[in-house]
Design a protein around this motif. Structure first.
Motif, PDB file in Angstrom:
ATOM      1  N   HIS A 273      35.991  67.310  53.372  1.00 19.71           N
ATOM      2  CA  HIS A 273      36.342  66.886  52.019  1.00 19.71           C
ATOM      3  C   HIS A 273      37.828  66.539  51.930  1.00 19.71           C
ATOM      4  N   LEU A 274      38.675  67.276  52.638  1.00 19.42           N
ATOM      5  CA  LEU A 274      40.098  66.955  52.637  1.00 19.42           C
ATOM      6  C   LEU A 274      40.351  65.603  53.294  1.00 19.42           C
ATOM      7  N   ASP A 275      39.635  65.307  54.378  1.00 24.85           N
ATOM      8  CA  ASP A 275      39.776  64.013  55.032  1.00 24.85           C
ATOM      9  C   ASP A 275      39.304  62.893  54.122  1.00 24.85           C
ATOM     10  N   ASP A 276      38.179  63.117  53.422  1.00 29.06           N
ATOM     11  CA  ASP A 276      37.682  62.104  52.482  1.00 29.06           C
ATOM     12  C   ASP A 276      38.675  61.874  51.341  1.00 29.06           C
ATOM     13  N   SER A 277      39.294  62.938  50.856  1.00 33.91           N
ATOM     14  CA  SER A 277      40.281  62.784  49.782  1.00 33.91           C
ATOM     15  C   SER A 277      41.497  61.994  50.258  1.00 33.91           C
ATOM     16  N   ASN A 278      41.933  62.250  51.503  1.00 30.95           N
ATOM     17  CA  ASN A 278      43.071  61.498  52.047  1.00 30.95           C
ATOM     18  C   ASN A 278      42.720  60.026  52.234  1.00 30.95           C
ATOM     19  N   LYS A 279      41.490  59.747  52.686  1.00 35.98           N
ATOM     20  CA  LYS A 279      41.071  58.350  52.849  1.00 35.98           C
ATOM     21  C   LYS A 279      40.998  57.636  51.507  1.00 35.98           C
ATOM     22  N   GLU A 280      40.461  58.320  50.488  1.00 34.46           N
ATOM     23  CA  GLU A 280      40.393  57.706  49.160  1.00 34.46           C
ATOM     24  C   GLU A 280      41.784  57.424  48.607  1.00 34.46           C
ATOM     25  N   ALA A 281      42.700  58.364  48.811  1.00 36.82           N
ATOM     26  CA  ALA A 281      44.068  58.143  48.340  1.00 36.82           C
ATOM     27  C   ALA A 281      44.716  56.972  49.082  1.00 36.82           C
ATOM     28  N   GLN A 282      44.460  56.850  50.385  1.00 29.75           N
ATOM     29  CA  GLN A 282      45.025  55.745  51.155  1.00 29.75           C
ATOM     30  C   GLN A 282      44.421  54.412  50.722  1.00 29.75           C
ATOM     31  N   GLU A 283      43.105  54.382  50.476  1.00 31.16           N
ATOM     32  CA  GLU A 283      42.463  53.150  50.007  1.00 31.16           C
ATOM     33  C   GLU A 283      42.970  52.750  48.630  1.00 31.16           C
ATOM     34  N   ASP A 284      43.176  53.722  47.754  1.00 27.13           N
ATOM     35  CA  ASP A 284      43.722  53.405  46.430  1.00 27.13           C
ATOM     36  C   ASP A 284      45.124  52.830  46.532  1.00 27.13           C
ATOM     37  N   ALA A 285      45.935  53.399  47.433  1.00 25.93           N
ATOM     38  CA  ALA A 285      47.294  52.875  47.607  1.00 25.93           C
ATOM     39  C   ALA A 285      47.257  51.447  48.166  1.00 25.93           C
ATOM     40  N   GLU A 286      46.368  51.176  49.140  1.00 23.30           N
ATOM     41  CA  GLU A 286      46.255  49.818  49.683  1.00 23.30           C
ATOM     42  C   GLU A 286      45.750  48.844  48.630  1.00 23.30           C
ATOM     43  N   MET A 287      44.819  49.276  47.799  1.00 24.75           N
ATOM     44  CA  MET A 287      44.304  48.397  46.751  1.00 24.75           C
ATOM     45  C   MET A 287      45.382  48.078  45.720  1.00 24.75           C
ATOM     46  N   ASP A 288      46.179  49.078  45.358  1.00 25.85           N
ATOM     47  CA  ASP A 288      47.277  48.833  44.423  1.00 25.85           C
ATOM     48  C   ASP A 288      48.290  47.853  45.007  1.00 25.85           C
ATOM     49  N   ALA A 289      48.564  47.989  46.320  1.00 27.44           N
ATOM     50  CA  ALA A 289      49.504  47.062  46.957  1.00 27.44           C
ATOM     51  C   ALA A 289      48.944  45.642  46.979  1.00 27.44           C
ATOM     52  N   GLU A 290      47.636  45.494  47.239  1.00 30.35           N
ATOM     53  CA  GLU A 290      47.027  44.155  47.231  1.00 30.35           C
ATOM     54  C   GLU A 290      47.039  43.547  45.833  1.00 30.35           C
ATOM     55  N   ILE A 291      46.789  44.377  44.831  1.00 29.33           N
ATOM     56  CA  ILE A 291      46.803  43.854  43.451  1.00 29.33           C
ATOM     57  C   ILE A 291      48.204  43.391  43.074  1.00 29.33           C
ATOM     58  N   GLU A 292      49.217  44.159  43.437  1.00 30.48           N
ATOM     59  CA  GLU A 292      50.587  43.749  43.141  1.00 30.48           C
ATOM     60  C   GLU A 292      50.946  42.457  43.874  1.00 30.48           C
ATOM     61  N   LEU A 293      50.510  42.319  45.135  1.00 28.82           N
ATOM     62  CA  LEU A 293      50.779  41.090  45.885  1.00 28.82           C
ATOM     63  C   LEU A 293      50.044  39.904  45.275  1.00 28.82           C
ATOM     64  N   GLU A 294      48.804  40.118  44.845  1.00 28.48           N
ATOM     65  CA  GLU A 294      48.028  39.049  44.214  1.00 28.48           C
ATOM     66  C   GLU A 294      48.670  38.608  42.903  1.00 28.48           C
ATOM     67  N   LEU A 295      49.131  39.578  42.135  1.00 28.06           N
ATOM     68  CA  LEU A 295      49.797  39.235  40.872  1.00 28.06           C
ATOM     69  C   LEU A 295      51.079  38.455  41.128  1.00 28.06           C
ATOM     70  N   ALA A 296      51.833  38.863  42.136  1.00 30.43           N
ATOM     71  CA  ALA A 296      53.081  38.164  42.437  1.00 30.43           C
ATOM     72  C   ALA A 296      52.811  36.735  42.910  1.00 30.43           C
ATOM     73  N   GLN A 297      51.838  36.542  43.798  1.00 34.33           N
ATOM     74  CA  GLN A 297      51.525  35.203  44.287  1.00 34.33           C
ATOM     75  C   GLN A 297      50.927  34.335  43.188  1.00 34.33           C
ATOM     76  N   GLY A 298      50.063  34.925  42.364  1.00 30.01           N
ATOM     77  CA  GLY A 298      49.472  34.159  41.277  1.00 30.01           C
ATOM     78  C   GLY A 298      50.508  33.696  40.266  1.00 30.01           C
ATOM     79  N   GLY A 299      51.438  34.567  39.924  1.00 26.75           N
ATOM     80  CA  GLY A 299      52.489  34.164  38.987  1.00 26.75           C
ATOM     81  C   GLY A 299      53.392  33.093  39.562  1.00 26.75           C
ATOM     82  N   LEU A 300      53.697  33.156  40.880  1.00 28.03           N
ATOM     83  CA  LEU A 300      54.565  32.165  41.497  1.00 28.03           C
ATOM     84  C   LEU A 300      53.899  30.800  41.557  1.00 28.03           C
ATOM     85  N   CYS A 301      52.634  30.760  42.008  1.00 24.36           N
ATOM     86  CA  CYS A 301      51.980  29.461  42.129  1.00 24.36           C
ATOM     87  C   CYS A 301      51.668  28.855  40.772  1.00 24.36           C
ATOM     88  N   CYS A 302      51.381  29.676  39.779  1.00 22.09           N
ATOM     89  CA  CYS A 302      51.158  29.142  38.436  1.00 22.09           C
ATOM     90  C   CYS A 302      52.443  28.560  37.866  1.00 22.09           C
TER      91      CYS A 302
END
Length: 372
Positions: A273-302
């Motif tokens: 369960h501790l390993d699963d919690s660490n993986k979920e936290a890592q996936e959430d952090a990667e998803m947040d980073a992708e969303i921020e990158l997508e927002l930055a690229q979308g705003g620039l190209c628009c």
């Protein structure tokens, strides 16, 4: 320039309190006060001098007042709904209420206004130890471990039932095998005593719990390795034939199953369960980073698309002056010339922010709302 919103004096005060309650420095101060409180609680001892008792009493008043002020500020800053939504805030409020209740009962006992049982006063004093739990709120890693343990409780509960079944089987078997064994001056025992015996099911259960912890289980096993002497009148010995073969199998199998199998299974469940919690936290952090990158690229190209649309509209207006077939209500930026001849139907972007020419449209150019 956009004007800043006007806040009333209450709103400004609440914003200041909110900034104070969410500050990292407040957590450090509260952590330091809790540590000092733990030290003062550890100074209490039996037959302590009156001066130390008075000093500890006023220290308790100070710490309780500090925790009351902290809880009150958080109630004002977060509101009742947001405050009680967090379980750690509920724990803080419970600790504050217990502390205030303990001080109230002590004052009632001192003034002799109402007859109060002294046992209740002692219990309330013991409950002040719960203030140490406030330190868990400050430690992020320890909170993650605690949350993991709480999430693993259902599976650990199933393993606990398996433990109970194992203890039940071995306790009933131990009563049948070793229930008649006695320990006296003639037949001394190394591990068995009146607190560790197989005379009845309850004592056998407690004895097996002692064996599962590894506390002198080999001494208990040696006491059961008895040879049955020849029958003599008046002898209180008690044994069964074949215990020298059955007893090692009984204790070794129980120790291997309880200590080296089931306990390790519990640890494995918690680690999973501790390993699963660490993986979920890592996936959430990667998803947040992708969303921020997508927002930055979308705003620039628009933004680049908007510049291209303005340039296309300027050039198209000049070219549209020589085109007779252009509709009067549409600008030249809204028409696209076909490959053969003529003018196709007007193309409208619907949002007013896309490029007029197809070559300026970027596949990653999207418009995001503030909520997205």
């Amino acid at each position: 320039a956009q004007k800043l919103p006007y806040y009333s004096s209450y709103g400004r005060t609440r914003l200041a309190i909110h900034a104070l309650c969410t500050s990292h420095y407040l957590d450090l101060v509260i952590t330091f006060i809790i540590c000092i409180n733990v030290i003062t609680m550890s100074l209490e001892h039996y037959s302590q001098p009156q001066s130390l008792e008075t000093a500890l009493k006023y220290c308790n008043y100070f710490f309780t007042s500090t925790f009351v002020i902290e809880a009150s500020l958080k109630l004002v800053a977060f509101g009742f709904r947001r405050f009680f939504k967090d379980r750690w805030n509920q724990l803080d409020l419970a600790i504050v209420l217990l502390s205030v209740m303990g001080i109230t009962l002590e004052e009632i006992e001192i003034n002799a206004s109402l007859p109060i049982n002294p046992t209740i006063i002692r219990i309330m004093r013991v409950l002040r130890i719960a203030r140490v739990l406030k330190l868990l709120k400050m430690a992020t890693g320890m909170r993650a471990l605690l949350d993991t343990v709480v999430q693993a409780l259902p599976q650990v509960g199933n393993l606990g039932l398996l433990f109970m079944l194992l203890f039940f089987i071995y306790a009933a078997l131990g009563v049948e095998l070793f229930g008649e064994l006695v320990c006296n001056a003639d037949y001394p025992c190394e591990g068995m005593s009146r607190h560790a015996t197989f005379e009845n099911f309850g004592m056998a259960f407690l004895t097996l719990f002692q064996v599962s912890t590894g506390d002198n289980w080999n001494g208990i096993m040696k006491d059961t390795l008895r040879e049955c002497p020849p029958d003599r009148p008046g002898t209180d010995y008690g044994c069964h034939a074949g215990l020298q073969f059955i007893s090692p199998l009984y204790f070794v199998s129980f120790v291997l199953t309880a200590q080296f199998v089931l306990i390790n299974v519990v640890v494995a469940v918690l680690m999973k369960h501790l390993d699963d919690s660490n993986k979920e936290a890592q996936e959430d952090a990667e998803m947040d980073a992708e969303i921020e990158l997508e927002l930055a690229q979308g705003g620039l190209c628009c933004m680049m698309g908007g510049i291209g649309a303005i340039a296309g509209a300027t050039g198209g207006a000049a070219a549209g002056a020589g085109i007779g077939g252009a509709p009067s209500g549409a600008t030249a930026a809204e028409t696209v010339r076909g490959p053969s001849s003529g003018v196709k139907a007007p193309l409208r972007d619907g949002g007013g922010g896309s490029s007029a020419h197809e070559g300026h449209t970027h596949p990653r150019c999207r418009l995001y709302s503030p909520s997205q």
